[in-house]
Every structure is written in structure tokens, then in C-alpha cells.
Design a protein around this motif. Structure first.
Motif, PDB file in Angstrom:
ATOM      1  N   GLU A  47      38.072  46.906  27.724  1.00  0.00           N
ATOM      2  CA  GLU A  47      38.002  45.958  27.032  1.00  0.00           C
ATOM      3  C   GLU A  47      36.820  45.403  26.336  1.00  0.00           C
ATOM      4  O   GLU A  47      36.572  44.803  25.405  1.00  0.00           O
ATOM      5  CB  GLU A  47      38.461  44.951  27.905  1.00  0.00           C
ATOM      6  CG  GLU A  47      37.595  44.353  28.888  1.00  0.00           C
ATOM      7  CD  GLU A  47      37.894  43.197  29.835  1.00  0.00           C
ATOM      8  OE1 GLU A  47      37.682  42.035  29.212  1.00  0.00           O
ATOM      9  OE2 GLU A  47      38.364  43.456  31.078  1.00  0.00           O
ATOM     10  N   LEU A  48      35.557  46.049  26.672  1.00  0.00           N
ATOM     11  CA  LEU A  48      34.460  45.817  26.203  1.00  0.00           C
ATOM     12  C   LEU A  48      34.102  46.548  24.921  1.00  0.00           C
ATOM     13  O   LEU A  48      33.388  46.036  23.934  1.00  0.00           O
ATOM     14  CB  LEU A  48      33.194  46.333  27.099  1.00  0.00           C
ATOM     15  CG  LEU A  48      32.861  45.241  28.163  1.00  0.00           C
ATOM     16  CD1 LEU A  48      32.030  45.978  29.162  1.00  0.00           C
ATOM     17  CD2 LEU A  48      32.268  44.275  27.839  1.00  0.00           C
ATOM     18  N   PHE A  49      35.018  47.357  24.268  1.00  0.00           N
ATOM     19  CA  PHE A  49      34.877  48.458  23.320  1.00  0.00           C
ATOM     20  C   PHE A  49      35.791  48.137  22.003  1.00  0.00           C
ATOM     21  O   PHE A  49      36.839  47.664  22.381  1.00  0.00           O
ATOM     22  CB  PHE A  49      34.594  49.809  23.837  1.00  0.00           C
ATOM     23  CG  PHE A  49      33.692  50.162  24.629  1.00  0.00           C
ATOM     24  CD1 PHE A  49      32.281  50.646  24.205  1.00  0.00           C
ATOM     25  CD2 PHE A  49      33.826  50.231  25.938  1.00  0.00           C
ATOM     26  CE1 PHE A  49      31.374  51.069  24.912  1.00  0.00           C
ATOM     27  CE2 PHE A  49      32.690  50.632  26.877  1.00  0.00           C
ATOM     28  CZ  PHE A  49      31.739  51.066  26.225  1.00  0.00           C
ATOM     29  N   VAL A  81      33.698  44.105  41.614  1.00  0.00           N
ATOM     30  CA  VAL A  81      34.137  45.764  41.619  1.00  0.00           C
ATOM     31  C   VAL A  81      33.854  46.414  42.810  1.00  0.00           C
ATOM     32  O   VAL A  81      32.672  46.250  43.140  1.00  0.00           O
ATOM     33  CB  VAL A  81      33.771  46.483  40.226  1.00  0.00           C
ATOM     34  CG1 VAL A  81      34.086  47.926  40.420  1.00  0.00           C
ATOM     35  CG2 VAL A  81      34.494  45.609  38.979  1.00  0.00           C
ATOM     36  N   ALA A  82      34.438  47.276  43.392  1.00  0.00           N
ATOM     37  CA  ALA A  82      33.962  48.053  44.476  1.00  0.00           C
ATOM     38  C   ALA A  82      33.662  49.303  43.817  1.00  0.00           C
ATOM     39  O   ALA A  82      34.266  49.959  42.846  1.00  0.00           O
ATOM     40  CB  ALA A  82      35.145  48.324  45.668  1.00  0.00           C
ATOM     41  N   THR A  83      32.492  50.081  44.522  1.00  0.00           N
ATOM     42  CA  THR A  83      32.328  51.616  43.998  1.00  0.00           C
ATOM     43  C   THR A  83      33.225  52.406  44.666  1.00  0.00           C
ATOM     44  O   THR A  83      33.282  52.538  45.789  1.00  0.00           O
ATOM     45  CB  THR A  83      30.744  51.821  44.225  1.00  0.00           C
ATOM     46  OG1 THR A  83      29.864  50.815  43.936  1.00  0.00           O
ATOM     47  CG2 THR A  83      30.555  53.310  43.778  1.00  0.00           C
ATOM     48  N   VAL A 135      33.684  39.522  31.409  1.00  0.00           N
ATOM     49  CA  VAL A 135      34.518  40.311  31.961  1.00  0.00           C
ATOM     50  C   VAL A 135      34.655  40.036  33.167  1.00  0.00           C
ATOM     51  O   VAL A 135      33.781  40.238  33.970  1.00  0.00           O
ATOM     52  CB  VAL A 135      34.150  41.723  31.897  1.00  0.00           C
ATOM     53  CG1 VAL A 135      35.247  42.652  32.641  1.00  0.00           C
ATOM     54  CG2 VAL A 135      34.108  42.031  30.297  1.00  0.00           C
ATOM     55  N   GLU A 136      35.749  39.266  33.655  1.00  0.00           N
ATOM     56  CA  GLU A 136      35.947  38.681  35.122  1.00  0.00           C
ATOM     57  C   GLU A 136      36.133  39.602  36.018  1.00  0.00           C
ATOM     58  O   GLU A 136      35.804  39.981  37.298  1.00  0.00           O
ATOM     59  CB  GLU A 136      37.025  37.643  34.871  1.00  0.00           C
ATOM     60  CG  GLU A 136      36.432  36.323  34.182  1.00  0.00           C
ATOM     61  CD  GLU A 136      37.617  35.163  34.629  1.00  0.00           C
ATOM     62  OE1 GLU A 136      38.621  35.297  35.037  1.00  0.00           O
ATOM     63  OE2 GLU A 136      37.322  34.134  33.680  1.00  0.00           O
ATOM     64  N   ARG A 137      37.173  40.616  35.837  1.00  0.00           N
ATOM     65  CA  ARG A 137      37.496  41.907  36.641  1.00  0.00           C
ATOM     66  C   ARG A 137      37.482  43.052  36.017  1.00  0.00           C
ATOM     67  O   ARG A 137      38.747  43.264  35.135  1.00  0.00           O
ATOM     68  CB  ARG A 137      38.785  41.430  37.241  1.00  0.00           C
ATOM     69  CG  ARG A 137      39.259  42.482  38.408  1.00  0.00           C
ATOM     70  CD  ARG A 137      40.445  41.977  39.077  1.00  0.00           C
ATOM     71  NE  ARG A 137      40.165  40.603  40.060  1.00  0.00           N
ATOM     72  CZ  ARG A 137      39.681  40.770  41.242  1.00  0.00           C
ATOM     73  NH1 ARG A 137      39.461  42.020  41.807  1.00  0.00           N
ATOM     74  NH2 ARG A 137      39.756  39.512  42.066  1.00  0.00           N
ATOM     75  N   PRO A 138      36.553  43.636  35.866  1.00  0.00           N
ATOM     76  CA  PRO A 138      36.418  45.116  35.116  1.00  0.00           C
ATOM     77  C   PRO A 138      37.652  45.919  35.510  1.00  0.00           C
ATOM     78  O   PRO A 138      37.861  46.051  36.728  1.00  0.00           O
ATOM     79  CB  PRO A 138      35.031  45.635  35.380  1.00  0.00           C
ATOM     80  CG  PRO A 138      34.110  44.349  35.739  1.00  0.00           C
ATOM     81  CD  PRO A 138      35.128  43.594  36.656  1.00  0.00           C
ATOM     82  N   ARG A 139      38.291  46.439  34.470  1.00  0.00           N
ATOM     83  CA  ARG A 139      39.104  47.610  34.861  1.00  0.00           C
ATOM     84  C   ARG A 139      38.951  48.653  34.044  1.00  0.00           C
ATOM     85  O   ARG A 139      38.659  48.699  32.563  1.00  0.00           O
ATOM     86  CB  ARG A 139      40.683  47.006  34.530  1.00  0.00           C
ATOM     87  CG  ARG A 139      41.781  48.036  34.960  1.00  0.00           C
ATOM     88  CD  ARG A 139      43.033  47.235  35.013  1.00  0.00           C
ATOM     89  NE  ARG A 139      44.122  48.383  35.608  1.00  0.00           N
ATOM     90  CZ  ARG A 139      44.389  48.307  36.964  1.00  0.00           C
ATOM     91  NH1 ARG A 139      43.731  47.583  37.689  1.00  0.00           N
ATOM     92  NH2 ARG A 139      45.078  49.099  37.304  1.00  0.00           N
TER      93      ARG A 139
END
Length: 531
Positions: free
Chosen positions: A509-511, A136-138, A323-327
Motif C-alpha cells: 500500500e505504500l507504493f 508487526v512481528a518479524t 500504515v496502521e497494520r503493514p501487510r
């Protein structure tokens, strides 16, 4: 300078030279006057960032030292003068305001590589998939809709900013240093004309641009680390803006928007030349690490490591590493101007800054859903040391972090819990030279897991950004989202039109389904009740 507002205490003129010097310093830093002997720091709009600047100026200009905790205890001009009069005791020496490093502009070496700051390095490493919640980029993304926009004029104004601000020409080299490029190609705002397309086709295309840009990870070793696009549809122009926070913080964005608005309105406007470079500032700050103040700060945090609580233990549906690519998804709301004004007034009466009140409310909600109510929160700090008159005009990432232990006293009411949190934060800020990133590294080293995601819940307040440029483009802000690596929930608060505006950006997706909605509603309800 703004006129002194109506305060609880009537104006009493400073009574001697020490009070007059102190009052003059407050007036200059806070932009309010006249300041009286018994005026309250919080009622005048004081906050933690101003307190840090005040402590630094006291040392530099008046050769006086004061701990931030003393300002909390005696938040008046007379109280500060009395506290300064007690300087020199062993307790004071341990929390003296850090001596500022020297900063001398070095234009000859402006384009040579230089180190990343602690936070920049954390952002850069977080772009890699090896870290939990990485890849992920900030990054900040926003859309602005205009009824009328001259894209040619806007593009020329932006190009002037690219030429003016070094960090708009910066890249991160593959080995982990940053470099300001001496020159870059002219930047062009890519534009698509959807004005003749069917409405459904245009909406789909607009959504496609958002899908592409809102979570993008621009290559950090290639220019530019920003992207502007435009789309014409439905009689309006939508401007899409993607900005990587490797090159600038929230204050920087305010600078850019303010100057862009000025240059768009008046293409012939002249902006004051910048003699100072972000490179100059970073090298001066690195030199700070060789001082006794830095060693004291390091010892303070080393002594805190063993007792620092864990991050909020919120209910999650999967491991962070899964989580491979957090969104991120955004929840946004506001507290209207009347309620926010009332809440700020109640906070001042309790000795709390506006950020302190909102922070305490956020901690209440986190503690209610966390398996353990003792927790550590990751606070974003906007730390621009007053090393040069042009520091506040620079674009760059001046961000620092503070790991705030939230350990409210048992059987206490909200006001007492909030004060305990604020007092802990201000004690931490007396040792701010040792950044939260370094504390995280020490925690990870002690646990034998350098890739651990230790503190993934973040609180960011721009309520401390009074004095930042505030001009705006003649458009209407629309959809926005932010991302940060190794973060699962980022709460941002600010003020707009007199109202409190607040966002939660979270990795959905984490919650469990509905959990974030319930927490967010509880938070908003708590703010309303507190007001």
C-alpha cells in the motif's frame, strides 16, 4: 570434504609450513580439498561470512591477524601468507580480527532470564504500534503440500525438537528479557479435515487459514512463538508453518527442517546432545562489548554517522506512519541454473562473491528509482561466532545488521561499482562488533527522533549459508511470506536446485500502482543480462 573443483589456475602444492597451515585452515572452513598455494578464495566458494570466520580462526589458531580488505586484494593462500607476514604495522593494528570472547556452558542457570540481542530487541520493540511500520512481528510463514503425510509421526518428531532446542521453549518477558522455559505442554498440530467438502468450500477454508496465520503476531510473553497447522483437502495434506524470528534465524530454520526430516524418516534416530544453550552464547557476546576491539568498532561507526547516506528515497503514496497494520505482498522469481552458474563465474573473474553480484544488481535498481542515487541499505548478517563446536547446531537468532553505504564511483562500469560496494561491506565487517542496530540508535539520537524509521530497505542473502543442514521434508513448498517491523521492502536471495531464487516482500500500500512490478521486472532483466 568435497574434491577441489576445476579452477582457472592449476593446482600448486603449498610450498612451506606457513602455506601448508593456511591451506589446511581453508580446507577445514570451506570443506574443499586439496587447496593449493594459488587457489582463489572466491573460486573455491568463499564469501563474506567465511572470510569473517577465517579471520577469527587465524587469530585463534595461528596467532595471526588480517583485515578482510587484504583478503579481497590477495585472495589466495600465498597472498594471505604474505599479508600475515606484514602484520604489526599501525594500519594493521587498527583493523585486527576481533579477539573472541570466552564461552563456557552454564547449564545450572539455563532457565534464568537473560538479555535480548540487539536485533531481538529491535524485533520486539517493532511489534508495538508506536513505531512507524510497527505492529508487526518479524515472522516467516510457509506452506508445504504433501501427497502422503503421517501427521502423528510428524507431531512426535516436532515434539522431540521442542524438547531438544531451548529456543523453541523461549518467551520474552514483559520487561524485555527472554527466558527459556524448563518444560512446556506437549505440542499438538491442529488439523482440519476438508476432504469431504465441496472444492469451493475447501479452497475457502484453506485460504482462511492462510489469512489468519500469514501475518499473525503471536504474544511474545506466551509460549509457543511458533504455530503448525494441517489441512486435508483434495487428496493432499497442507502443512502451515508460522515461525517468529525472535526465537530463530534462517540458519536455525534449516537446522529444524533438517532434523525434522531425519526424525520423521527415522523416529528412532538419535541426535547428538546439545551441551550449549543460546543463553550461554548471548552472555558471551555481551562480554565482547568490554573489549578494545568493540571500542575500535564503535569509533569507526561514530566517525561514519555524519556521512552515512539516507535510505533509498523511493516514490511512496503515503507517510510510513500512516500504515496502521503493514501487510506484505511477495514477488518471487528465479534465474535458472545455467544462467546463475554463468553469472557466478563472471563474478569470480571480477573478484566478486555471488552475494556481491546480486547485491550490486539490487543497488542498481534502487538507485534508478531513488530520488538520490547515494543510499544506505540494511543488510542482514548471519553472525555465528566460532565460540564453541556446537554453535552451528543451535537454534536462536544470531542475526546482526550492517548499514551499507552505497556510493559507487562516478562514470564507472557495473563491475567497478559492484567492487566498490563489496569493498565497503568488507571494511564494515572488520568493525562488525558494533551492530547496525546500535548505529541506527546513534543516528536516531543525533536526529532527535528515537522512533524514526531510518533504513527500511533490507537485503538478505542465504547464499552465505553453505554448511547449513540441507535435508528436506518429502513435500512441495508452496506459498510463503515474511514480515519485519520498520521495513517497507525486504529482498531475499538464495539457491535451490542450482538456480538462484529471489523474493521481494513489500508493504504494497505504500507504493504507486505498478511501481514494484516495474522495479522487480527491471531487476530480473538486469540479472539475465549480467549472466
Amino acid at each position: 570434504m568435497q574434491a577441489r573443483p576445476g579452477l582457472a589456475n592449476p593446482y600448486v602444492a603449498p610450498r612451506d609450513d606457513e602455506e601448508r597451515r593456511m591451506a589446511a585452515l581453508w580446507e577445514r572452513l570451506m570443506g574443499v580439498g586439496p587447496v593449493g598455494a594459488h587457489d582463489n578464495f572466491f573460486e573455491l566458494g568463499g564469501h563474506s561470512l567465511l572470510a569473517v570466520q577465517l579471520a577469527s580462526c587465524l587469530r585463534e589458531e595461528l596467532q595471526a591477524e588480517i583485515a578482510l580488505a587484504e583478503l579481497l586484494a590477495q585472495p589466495t593462500v600465498a597472498g594471505m601468507v604474505a599479508a600475515v607476514g606484514r602484520r604489526g604495522t599501525p594500519q594493521r593494528a587498527a583493523v585486527a580480527a576481533p579477539e573472541l570472547p570466552a564461552l563456557v556452558p552454564d547449564p545450572e542457570h539455563r532457565h534464568e532470564p537473560f538479555p535480548l540481542t540487539d536485533v531481538q530487541q529491535a524485533y520486539w520493540l517493532g511489534r508495538h504500534a508506536e513505531f512507524g511500520l510497527g505492529n508487526v512481528a518479524t515472522h516467516n510463514y510457509l506452506e508445504i503440500d504433501f501427497r502422503q503425510l503421517d501427521l502423528g509421526r510428524l507431531g512426535r518428531a516436532w515434539q522431540r525438537l521442542v524438547e531438544r532446542h531451548d529456543m523453541l521453549r523461549a518467551i520474552v518477558l514483559p520487561h524485555g528479557e527472554q527466558q527459556i522455559l524448563a518444560a512446556t505442554p506437549a505440542y499438538r498440530i491442529a488439523t482440519v479435515d476438508l476432504s469431504r467438502c465441496p472444492a469451493a468450500t475447501a479452497e475457502s477454508a484453506l485460504a482462511g487459514v492462510r489469512q489468519k496465520m500469514s501475518h499473525q503476531v503471536l504474544p511474545s510473553d506466551r509460549w509457543p512463538l511458533f504455530e503448525l497447522r494441517a489441512a486435508l483437502a483434495g487428496g493432499r495434506t497442507r502443512l502451515y508453518v508460522s515461525f517468529d524470528l525472535l526465537i530463530g534465524d534462517a540458519w536455525s530454520w534449516q537446522i529444524l527442517i533438517g532434523e525434522l526430516a531425519r526424525l520423521y524418516a527415522d523416529p528412532a534416530a538419535e541426535l547428538a546432545p546439545l551441551a550449549l544453550s543460546f543463553r550461554d552464547y548471548v552472555l558471551a557476546e555481551i562480554a565482547w562489548r568490554e573489549t578494545a576491539e568493540y571500542r575500535r568498532a564503535a569509533a569507526y561507526w561514530q566517525g561514519r554517522l555524519a556521512s552515512l547516506p539516507a535510505a533509498p528515497e523511493l516514490p511512496l503514496t503515503k507517510q510510513l506512519a500512516a500504515v496502521e497494520r503493514p501487510r506484505f505482498e511477495r514477488r518471487a522469481s528465479r534465474l535458472d541454473a545455467a544462467a546463475w552458474s554463468a553469472l557466478k563465474q563472471r563474478g569470480v573473474a571480477a573478484g566478486l562473491t555471488p552475494s556481491g553480484v546480486v547485491l550490486a544488481a539490487f543497488c542498481e535498481v534502487l538507485a534508478a528509482w531513488s530520488r538520490v542515487p547515494r543510499l544506505t541499505l540494511n543488510l542482514t548478517l548471519f553472525q555465528r561466532l566460532p565460540l564453541h563446536p556446537q554453535v552451528n547446531s543451535l537454534v536462536g537468532d544470531f542475526t546482526s545488521l550492517n548499514l551499507l553505504a552505497v556510493e559507487p564511483p562516478a562514470q564507472a562500469v557495473f563491475e567497478q561499482r559492484a567492487r566498490a560496494i563489496q569493498e565497503r561491506l568488507w571494511r564494515d565487517l572488520d568493525h562488525r562488533t558494533f551492530s547496525g542496530v546500535r548505529v541506527l540508535r546513534e543516528l536516531a539520537r543525533g536526529r532527535g527522533d528515537a522512533g524514526a524509521v531510518a533504513m527500511p530497505v533490507v537485503f538478505t542473502s542465504t547464499l552465505t549459508m553453505a554448511g547449513a543442514p540441507s535435508a528436506a521434508l518429502p513435500g512441495e513448498a508452496g506459498y510463503g511470506i515474511s514480515q519485519t517491523p520498520q521495513v517497507l521492502l525486504d529482498h531475499q536471495v538464495g539457491e535451490h536446485g542450482g538456480a538462484l531464487v529471489y523474493n521481494w516482500d513489500a508493504v504494497e500500500e505504500l507504493f504507486p500502482a505498478g511501481l514494484l512490478d516495474a522495479m522487480f521486472a527491471a531487476y530480473g532483466g538486469l540479472l539475465e543480462r549480467l549472466a
